[in-house]
Design a protein around this motif. Structure first.
Motif, short mmCIF file in Angstrom:
data_model
loop_
_atom_site.label_atom_id
_atom_site.label_comp_id
_atom_site.label_asym_id
_atom_site.label_seq_id
_atom_site.Cartn_x
_atom_site.Cartn_y
_atom_site.Cartn_z
N HIS A 274 0.92 -1.27 -0.12
CA HIS A 274 -0.02 -0.02 0.04
C HIS A 274 0.84 1.46 -0.02
CE1 HIS A 274 -3.40 2.71 0.58
NE2 HIS A 274 -2.69 3.14 1.75
N GLN A 275 2.14 1.21 1.18
CA GLN A 275 2.63 2.24 0.98
C GLN A 275 3.53 2.66 -0.43
OE1 GLN A 275 5.28 1.36 3.99
NE2 GLN A 275 3.89 2.10 5.71
N ALA A 276 3.90 1.55 -1.06
CA ALA A 276 4.77 1.80 -2.29
C ALA A 276 4.02 2.26 -3.39
CB ALA A 276 5.29 0.46 -2.74
N ALA A 277 2.40 1.82 -3.48
CA ALA A 277 1.76 2.20 -4.58
C ALA A 277 1.02 3.60 -4.46
CB ALA A 277 0.37 1.08 -4.48
N HIS A 278 0.93 4.02 -3.04
CA HIS A 278 0.16 5.13 -2.90
C HIS A 278 1.13 6.37 -2.07
CE1 HIS A 278 -3.43 3.34 -3.99
NE2 HIS A 278 -3.16 2.08 -3.33
N LYS A 279 2.21 6.42 -1.61
CA LYS A 279 3.09 7.11 -1.05
C LYS A 279 3.07 8.59 -1.93
CE LYS A 279 7.52 5.10 -2.28
NZ LYS A 279 8.27 4.18 -1.75
N ALA A 280 2.85 8.73 -3.26
CA ALA A 280 3.00 9.72 -4.02
C ALA A 280 1.52 10.43 -4.34
CB ALA A 280 3.83 9.54 -5.51
N ASP A 281 0.64 9.54 -4.00
CA ASP A 281 -0.82 10.14 -4.30
C ASP A 281 -1.05 11.16 -3.72
OD1 ASP A 281 -1.21 7.69 -5.45
OD2 ASP A 281 -2.67 7.13 -4.24
N SER A 282 -1.79 12.26 -4.50
CA SER A 282 -2.25 13.45 -4.04
C SER A 282 -3.56 13.57 -3.26
CB SER A 282 -2.16 14.55 -5.23
OG SER A 282 -0.86 14.81 -5.67
N TRP B 285 -0.61 10.89 1.25
CA TRP B 285 0.30 11.36 2.47
C TRP B 285 0.46 10.65 3.73
CZ3 TRP B 285 3.75 15.08 2.15
CH2 TRP B 285 3.45 16.06 0.99
N ARG B 286 -0.71 9.88 4.26
CA ARG B 286 -0.30 9.10 5.27
C ARG B 286 0.61 8.02 4.80
NH1 ARG B 286 -5.73 10.10 6.03
NH2 ARG B 286 -6.34 8.02 5.18
N ALA B 287 0.33 7.22 3.78
CA ALA B 287 1.44 6.29 3.45
C ALA B 287 2.73 6.91 3.19
CB ALA B 287 0.90 5.58 1.99
N ASN B 288 3.01 7.96 2.52
CA ASN B 288 4.29 8.75 2.61
C ASN B 288 4.97 8.93 4.09
OD1 ASN B 288 6.14 11.35 2.81
ND2 ASN B 288 6.15 10.73 0.59
N LEU B 289 4.03 9.57 4.82
CA LEU B 289 4.70 9.78 6.07
C LEU B 289 4.82 8.74 7.07
CD1 LEU B 289 2.48 13.01 6.81
CD2 LEU B 289 5.09 12.72 6.03
N VAL B 290 4.26 7.50 7.03
CA VAL B 290 4.36 6.40 7.66
C VAL B 290 5.52 5.66 7.16
CG1 VAL B 290 3.45 3.94 8.25
CG2 VAL B 290 1.88 6.01 8.49
N HIS B 291 5.74 5.66 6.05
CA HIS B 291 6.98 4.86 5.25
C HIS B 291 8.22 5.81 5.71
CE1 HIS B 291 9.61 3.16 2.49
NE2 HIS B 291 9.70 4.19 1.82
N ALA B 292 8.14 7.32 5.50
CA ALA B 292 9.22 7.98 6.12
C ALA B 292 9.53 7.81 7.54
CB ALA B 292 8.99 9.54 5.85
N GLY B 293 8.45 7.62 8.38
CA GLY B 293 8.58 7.34 9.67
C GLY B 293 9.30 5.94 10.01
N THR B 294 9.01 5.12 9.07
CA THR B 294 9.82 3.74 9.00
C THR B 294 11.17 3.92 8.99
OG1 THR B 294 7.85 2.62 8.40
CG2 THR B 294 9.80 1.06 8.05
N HIS B 295 11.97 4.84 7.97
CA HIS B 295 12.90 5.07 7.72
C HIS B 295 13.57 5.77 8.89
CE1 HIS B 295 13.96 4.04 3.72
NE2 HIS B 295 12.68 4.22 3.40
N VAL B 296 12.95 6.86 9.65
CA VAL B 296 13.39 7.35 10.74
C VAL B 296 13.53 5.99 12.04
CG1 VAL B 296 12.86 8.69 12.72
CG2 VAL B 296 12.63 9.47 10.47
N ASP C 164 10.14 10.74 -2.07
CA ASP C 164 9.00 9.56 -2.12
C ASP C 164 7.71 10.07 -2.87
OD1 ASP C 164 10.63 7.64 -1.95
OD2 ASP C 164 9.70 6.78 -0.27
N ARG C 165 7.93 11.55 -2.97
CA ARG C 165 6.62 12.26 -3.78
C ARG C 165 6.62 11.99 -5.12
NH1 ARG C 165 2.33 12.07 -1.23
NH2 ARG C 165 1.42 13.83 -2.15
N ARG C 166 7.77 11.68 -5.61
CA ARG C 166 8.21 11.41 -6.94
C ARG C 166 8.19 12.51 -8.02
NH1 ARG C 166 4.56 6.07 -6.83
NH2 ARG C 166 6.12 4.61 -5.79
#
Length: 130
Positions: A24-32, A37-48, A86-88
């Motif tokens: 889900h994160q991979a498919a939607h992290k760049a969606d407007s 935004w939730r997918a993007n920020l959760v993924h970035a949080g995983t990196h942190v 990752d917003r692409r």
């Protein structure tokens, strides 16, 4: 200290970008959208989180600590740059404005994306080692 920190941050990055990233994160992290935004920020949080674990391991196992405030600044940098990259659109913009249109057509965006992430990690490691 730079080499050890960079290597551990890179391993954490690979873990967060591949086995720890959901479909889900991979498919939607760049969606407007809010979901994008939730997918993007959760993924970035995983990196942190993954990089935080790596820095804790560096401090405990290797006795290589940059200190609390430089580490916090590095983690904020890693999370922020990862979310933006990752917003692409930044990668697409870069490639379209540096003569890489054909590379985009042949899957090059994923490579430029990873290069941008690695550069951000190197900046973080340099900051902590300085």
């Amino acid at each position: 200290m730079f080499a050890e920190l960079f290597a551990l941050l890179y391993v954490a990055h690979l873990a967060a970008d591949y086995p720890l990233q959901t479909d889900h994160q991979a498919a939607h992290k760049a969606d407007s959208s809010a979901a994008g935004w939730r997918a993007n920020l959760v993924h970035a949080g995983t990196h942190v989180a993954a990089c935080g674990v790596a820095l804790a391991l560096a401090a405990v196992v290797l006795d290589q600590s940059a200190g609390m405030w430089p580490s916090i600044a590095a983690l904020a940098w890693i999370g922020g740059t990862h979310a933006v990259i990752d917003r692409r659109w930044p990668i697409r913009w870069w490639m379209e404005n540096t003569g890489q249109e054909e590379f985009i057509k042949h899957g090059g965006a994923a490579h430029v994306d990873q290069a941008a992430h690695v550069i951000a990690l190197a900046v973080a490691a340099l900051w902590m080692a300085a």
